[in-house]
Design a protein around this motif. Structure first.
Motif, PDB file in Angstrom:
ATOM      1  N   PHE A   3       4.678   9.240  -2.377  1.00  0.00           N
ATOM      2  CA  PHE A   3       4.855   7.825  -2.084  1.00  0.00           C
ATOM      3  C   PHE A   3       4.991   7.654  -0.581  1.00  0.00           C
ATOM      4  CE2 PHE A   3       6.732   7.763  -6.479  1.00  0.00           C
ATOM      5  CZ  PHE A   3       5.719   7.013  -7.032  1.00  0.00           C
ATOM      6  N   SER A   4       4.762   6.444  -0.107  1.00  0.00           N
ATOM      7  CA  SER A   4       4.894   6.190   1.329  1.00  0.00           C
ATOM      8  C   SER A   4       6.356   6.437   1.735  1.00  0.00           C
ATOM      9  CB  SER A   4       4.470   4.760   1.636  1.00  0.00           C
ATOM     10  OG  SER A   4       5.475   3.862   1.243  1.00  0.00           O
ATOM     11  N   PRO A   5       6.589   6.762   3.024  1.00  0.00           N
ATOM     12  CA  PRO A   5       7.958   7.129   3.440  1.00  0.00           C
ATOM     13  C   PRO A   5       9.017   6.091   3.078  1.00  0.00           C
ATOM     14  CG  PRO A   5       6.393   7.499   5.221  1.00  0.00           C
ATOM     15  CD  PRO A   5       5.622   6.849   4.122  1.00  0.00           C
ATOM     16  N   ALA A   6       8.727   4.819   3.335  1.00  0.00           N
ATOM     17  CA  ALA A   6       9.738   3.782   3.056  1.00  0.00           C
ATOM     18  C   ALA A   6      10.043   3.715   1.561  1.00  0.00           C
ATOM     19  CB  ALA A   6       9.259   2.417   3.554  1.00  0.00           C
TER      20      ALA A   6
ATOM     21  N   THR B  46      18.139   0.384   3.547  1.00  0.00           N
ATOM     22  CA  THR B  46      16.845   0.902   3.115  1.00  0.00           C
ATOM     23  C   THR B  46      16.099  -0.134   2.292  1.00  0.00           C
ATOM     24  OG1 THR B  46      17.980   3.014   2.939  1.00  0.00           O
ATOM     25  CG2 THR B  46      15.771   2.908   2.036  1.00  0.00           C
ATOM     26  N   LEU B  47      16.859  -0.836   1.454  1.00  0.00           N
ATOM     27  CA  LEU B  47      16.242  -1.852   0.603  1.00  0.00           C
ATOM     28  C   LEU B  47      15.672  -2.985   1.459  1.00  0.00           C
ATOM     29  CD1 LEU B  47      15.638  -3.105  -2.119  1.00  0.00           C
ATOM     30  CD2 LEU B  47      18.025  -3.774  -2.322  1.00  0.00           C
ATOM     31  N   LYS B  48      16.459  -3.404   2.437  1.00  0.00           N
ATOM     32  CA  LYS B  48      16.001  -4.484   3.312  1.00  0.00           C
ATOM     33  C   LYS B  48      14.733  -4.059   4.061  1.00  0.00           C
ATOM     34  CE  LYS B  48      17.843  -7.737   6.686  1.00  0.00           C
ATOM     35  NZ  LYS B  48      16.498  -8.295   6.602  1.00  0.00           N
ATOM     36  N   ARG B  49      14.775  -2.838   4.607  1.00  0.00           N
ATOM     37  CA  ARG B  49      13.622  -2.361   5.368  1.00  0.00           C
ATOM     38  C   ARG B  49      12.399  -2.204   4.473  1.00  0.00           C
ATOM     39  NH1 ARG B  49      15.602   2.032   9.064  1.00  0.00           N
ATOM     40  NH2 ARG B  49      17.073   0.295   9.370  1.00  0.00           N
ATOM     41  N   ALA B  50      12.610  -1.676   3.268  1.00  0.00           N
ATOM     42  CA  ALA B  50      11.479  -1.478   2.354  1.00  0.00           C
ATOM     43  C   ALA B  50      10.835  -2.821   2.016  1.00  0.00           C
ATOM     44  CB  ALA B  50      11.952  -0.779   1.082  1.00  0.00           C
ATOM     45  N   LEU B  51      11.669  -3.828   1.769  1.00  0.00           N
ATOM     46  CA  LEU B  51      11.119  -5.143   1.425  1.00  0.00           C
ATOM     47  C   LEU B  51      10.351  -5.733   2.602  1.00  0.00           C
ATOM     48  CD1 LEU B  51      14.157  -6.503  -0.573  1.00  0.00           C
ATOM     49  CD2 LEU B  51      11.859  -6.141  -1.478  1.00  0.00           C
ATOM     50  N   ASP B  52      10.778  -5.394   3.823  1.00  0.00           N
ATOM     51  CA  ASP B  52      10.087  -5.909   5.001  1.00  0.00           C
ATOM     52  C   ASP B  52       8.766  -5.197   5.245  1.00  0.00           C
ATOM     53  OD1 ASP B  52      12.057  -7.709   5.487  1.00  0.00           O
ATOM     54  OD2 ASP B  52      13.091  -6.524   7.012  1.00  0.00           O
ATOM     55  N   THR B  53       8.723  -3.891   4.932  1.00  0.00           N
ATOM     56  CA  THR B  53       7.540  -3.131   5.358  1.00  0.00           C
ATOM     57  C   THR B  53       6.549  -2.819   4.245  1.00  0.00           C
ATOM     58  OG1 THR B  53       8.717  -1.044   5.038  1.00  0.00           O
ATOM     59  CG2 THR B  53       8.784  -1.978   7.236  1.00  0.00           C
ATOM     60  N   ILE B  54       7.019  -2.756   3.003  1.00  0.00           N
ATOM     61  CA  ILE B  54       6.096  -2.312   1.951  1.00  0.00           C
ATOM     62  C   ILE B  54       5.286  -3.476   1.390  1.00  0.00           C
ATOM     63  CG2 ILE B  54       5.882  -1.180  -0.294  1.00  0.00           C
ATOM     64  CD1 ILE B  54       8.357   0.433   0.378  1.00  0.00           C
ATOM     65  N   PHE B  63       1.498   0.531  -3.617  1.00  0.00           N
ATOM     66  CA  PHE B  63       2.438   0.206  -2.538  1.00  0.00           C
ATOM     67  C   PHE B  63       2.021   0.952  -1.284  1.00  0.00           C
ATOM     68  CE2 PHE B  63       5.517  -0.318  -6.169  1.00  0.00           C
ATOM     69  CZ  PHE B  63       5.592  -1.695  -6.044  1.00  0.00           C
ATOM     70  N   ALA B  64       2.010   0.276  -0.150  1.00  0.00           N
ATOM     71  CA  ALA B  64       1.599   0.908   1.099  1.00  0.00           C
ATOM     72  C   ALA B  64       2.278   0.207   2.249  1.00  0.00           C
ATOM     73  CB  ALA B  64       0.092   0.833   1.254  1.00  0.00           C
ATOM     74  N   GLU B  65       2.467   0.938   3.347  1.00  0.00           N
ATOM     75  CA  GLU B  65       3.094   0.323   4.511  1.00  0.00           C
ATOM     76  C   GLU B  65       2.044  -0.191   5.495  1.00  0.00           C
ATOM     77  OE1 GLU B  65       6.412   3.028   5.829  1.00  0.00           O
ATOM     78  OE2 GLU B  65       6.197   3.561   3.706  1.00  0.00           O
ATOM     79  N   GLU B  67      -2.341  -1.470   5.844  1.00  0.00           N
ATOM     80  CA  GLU B  67      -3.284  -2.277   5.078  1.00  0.00           C
ATOM     81  C   GLU B  67      -3.873  -1.474   3.915  1.00  0.00           C
ATOM     82  OE1 GLU B  67      -6.599  -3.896   7.281  1.00  0.00           O
ATOM     83  OE2 GLU B  67      -5.893  -5.897   6.688  1.00  0.00           O
ATOM     84  N   LEU B  68      -4.170  -0.193   4.188  1.00  0.00           N
ATOM     85  CA  LEU B  68      -4.715   0.686   3.157  1.00  0.00           C
ATOM     86  C   LEU B  68      -3.720   1.800   2.853  1.00  0.00           C
ATOM     87  CD1 LEU B  68      -8.433   1.203   4.284  1.00  0.00           C
ATOM     88  CD2 LEU B  68      -7.584  -0.252   2.432  1.00  0.00           C
ATOM     89  N   CYS B  69      -3.641   2.197   1.573  1.00  0.00           N
ATOM     90  CA  CYS B  69      -2.775   3.322   1.230  1.00  0.00           C
ATOM     91  C   CYS B  69      -3.441   4.619   1.682  1.00  0.00           C
ATOM     92  CB  CYS B  69      -2.513   3.348  -0.269  1.00  0.00           C
ATOM     93  SG  CYS B  69      -3.951   3.835  -1.224  1.00  0.00           S
ATOM     94  N   ASP B  70      -2.708   5.720   1.618  1.00  0.00           N
ATOM     95  CA  ASP B  70      -3.239   7.002   2.090  1.00  0.00           C
ATOM     96  C   ASP B  70      -4.525   7.389   1.364  1.00  0.00           C
ATOM     97  OD1 ASP B  70      -1.133   7.127   3.744  1.00  0.00           O
ATOM     98  OD2 ASP B  70      -0.077   8.765   2.737  1.00  0.00           O
ATOM     99  N   ILE B  71      -4.581   7.098   0.062  1.00  0.00           N
ATOM    100  CA  ILE B  71      -5.764   7.507  -0.703  1.00  0.00           C
ATOM    101  C   ILE B  71      -6.978   6.660  -0.318  1.00  0.00           C
ATOM    102  CG2 ILE B  71      -6.760   7.611  -3.019  1.00  0.00           C
ATOM    103  CD1 ILE B  71      -4.032   8.492  -4.055  1.00  0.00           C
ATOM    104  N   CYS B  72      -6.803   5.341  -0.234  1.00  0.00           N
ATOM    105  CA  CYS B  72      -7.933   4.479   0.122  1.00  0.00           C
ATOM    106  C   CYS B  72      -8.392   4.714   1.554  1.00  0.00           C
ATOM    107  CB  CYS B  72      -7.584   3.017  -0.092  1.00  0.00           C
ATOM    108  SG  CYS B  72      -7.494   2.584  -1.838  1.00  0.00           S
ATOM    109  N   ALA B  73      -7.469   5.161   2.393  1.00  0.00           N
ATOM    110  CA  ALA B  73      -7.813   5.397   3.796  1.00  0.00           C
ATOM    111  C   ALA B  73      -8.491   6.752   3.986  1.00  0.00           C
ATOM    112  CB  ALA B  73      -6.549   5.333   4.652  1.00  0.00           C
ATOM    113  N   ASP B  74      -8.475   7.584   2.938  1.00  0.00           N
ATOM    114  CA  ASP B  74      -9.011   8.940   3.050  1.00  0.00           C
ATOM    115  C   ASP B  74     -10.506   8.941   2.738  1.00  0.00           C
ATOM    116  OD1 ASP B  74      -9.696  11.601   2.870  1.00  0.00           O
ATOM    117  OD2 ASP B  74      -7.974  12.158   1.618  1.00  0.00           O
ATOM    118  N   GLU B  75     -11.320   9.098   3.774  1.00  0.00           N
ATOM    119  CA  GLU B  75     -12.778   9.008   3.620  1.00  0.00           C
ATOM    120  C   GLU B  75     -13.343  10.099   2.712  1.00  0.00           C
ATOM    121  OE1 GLU B  75     -15.004   6.849   4.486  1.00  0.00           O
ATOM    122  OE2 GLU B  75     -13.560   5.511   5.450  1.00  0.00           O
ATOM    123  N   ARG B  76     -12.589  11.218   2.581  1.00  0.00           N
ATOM    124  CA  ARG B  76     -13.117  12.319   1.776  1.00  0.00           C
ATOM    125  C   ARG B  76     -13.031  12.047   0.281  1.00  0.00           C
ATOM    126  NH1 ARG B  76      -9.086  16.416   4.325  1.00  0.00           N
ATOM    127  NH2 ARG B  76      -7.947  14.493   3.897  1.00  0.00           N
TER     128      ARG B  76
END
Lengths: 197, 197
Positions: A3-6, B46-54, B63-65, B67-76
């Protein structure tokens, strides 16, 4: 892939709550992020504010926002009778269902040396001070568990030292309870605690 | 007599969490105030920060911090195969236990008109766009529940419209499971899904 760090941090943070393991923590994090963003933000704020403002009453250790809780601050409450309970929820239950109008002392736990809970953790030095003062009767309303018994015993001895009388609330068959479903320990307590009519 | 205002508010606030009723909320509030002040403060932050960033990944709704999650951002990762799952936890499970190296689409729920969850709530308009693009195979990995079946059916029809092939992961007897303990529905699925060796 994780999962993402946050999100990982949030899942970890939920595990501080009692009874919340890895799966429930994950479920809580997803739920809050997905369906309850407002409720989640409210929880974060409320929790922060509660931690900042809530302290223990200096007389009875009940949670309070001022130096004294509402009960200890109430001059009309009988200061010579003190009921000893294990948790703030017990105070609520007694207030709601009995006509006790004395004061309380909340142990916030019970003696359990194996978990590192000794007399100091239960605030018994504060209780000693109160016993040295106006208190005339201590009413033990702690649970009928092994630790509860040990705690009751310990406090009863303290009270004897200060020449304060001690009573313990009755243990027996619950009102409305069928005898055949009552466990052996309760039934034997009920017999040994029988009273003339 | 009731709990102090800040404490009552805290107990109420905990009820936003899934599976937390009045009793557990009270237990959580007491636990945090009494034994886990640091952990509680950490949870609030942590909850406040997660709600702000996720946020949700704009391609797959994970869920991603960014625009794209790690998988969608992975060209391979293979962009022509898209696995449809109900929740972020399912993505984790598939990543850990299979060699699937395509992309995902996370429904964040399943069709359930009675709860107000329709195609729009599951982000199916985003899925349509992806089907209109490079996607060649949709793999349905939704649960074998009534709502899961309805969801699978709905997405299969969408895929047919876009001439995208659809498969569904196999349902049958779990590996290591004893036949006699398997429920009737699973056993009948296992029979109808039998394959030549």
């Amino acid at each position: 892939m994780a999962f993402s760090p946050a999100l990982s941090r949030l899942i970890d943070a939920f595990r501080v709550l009692p009874g919340v393991g890895a799966k429930s923590a994950q479920r809580m994090a997803f739920h809050v992020l997905q369906r309850e963003r407002e409720g989640g933000a409210h929880l974060a704020d409320t929790l922060k504010r509660a931690l900042d403002t809530i302290r223990h009453c200096k007389e009875c250790r009940m949670f309070a926002e001022r130096e004294l809780c509402d009960i200890c601050a109430d001059e009309r409450r009988d200061a010579i009778r003190v009921c000893i309970v294990e948790s703030p929820a017990d105070v609520m239950a007694i207030e709601q269902h009995t006509d006790f109008r004395g004061r309380y002392f909340v142990l916030m736990g019970r003696l359990s040396p194996i978990d590192g809970v000794g007399p100091e953790e239960l605030g018994l030095s504060i209780l000693r001070e109160r016993m040295a003062g106006r208190v005339e009767e201590i009413i033990l309303a702690v649970g009928a568990t092994v630790e509860g018994e040990a705690t009751a015993q310990y406090i009863a001895e303290l009270a004897h030292q200060y020449r304060v009388s001690v009573t313990r609330i009755a243990h027996g068959v619950p009102v409305g309870g069928e005898l055949e479903y009552v466990d052996a320990g309760t039934l034997s307590q009920a017999f040994s605690g029988r009273r003339p009519l």
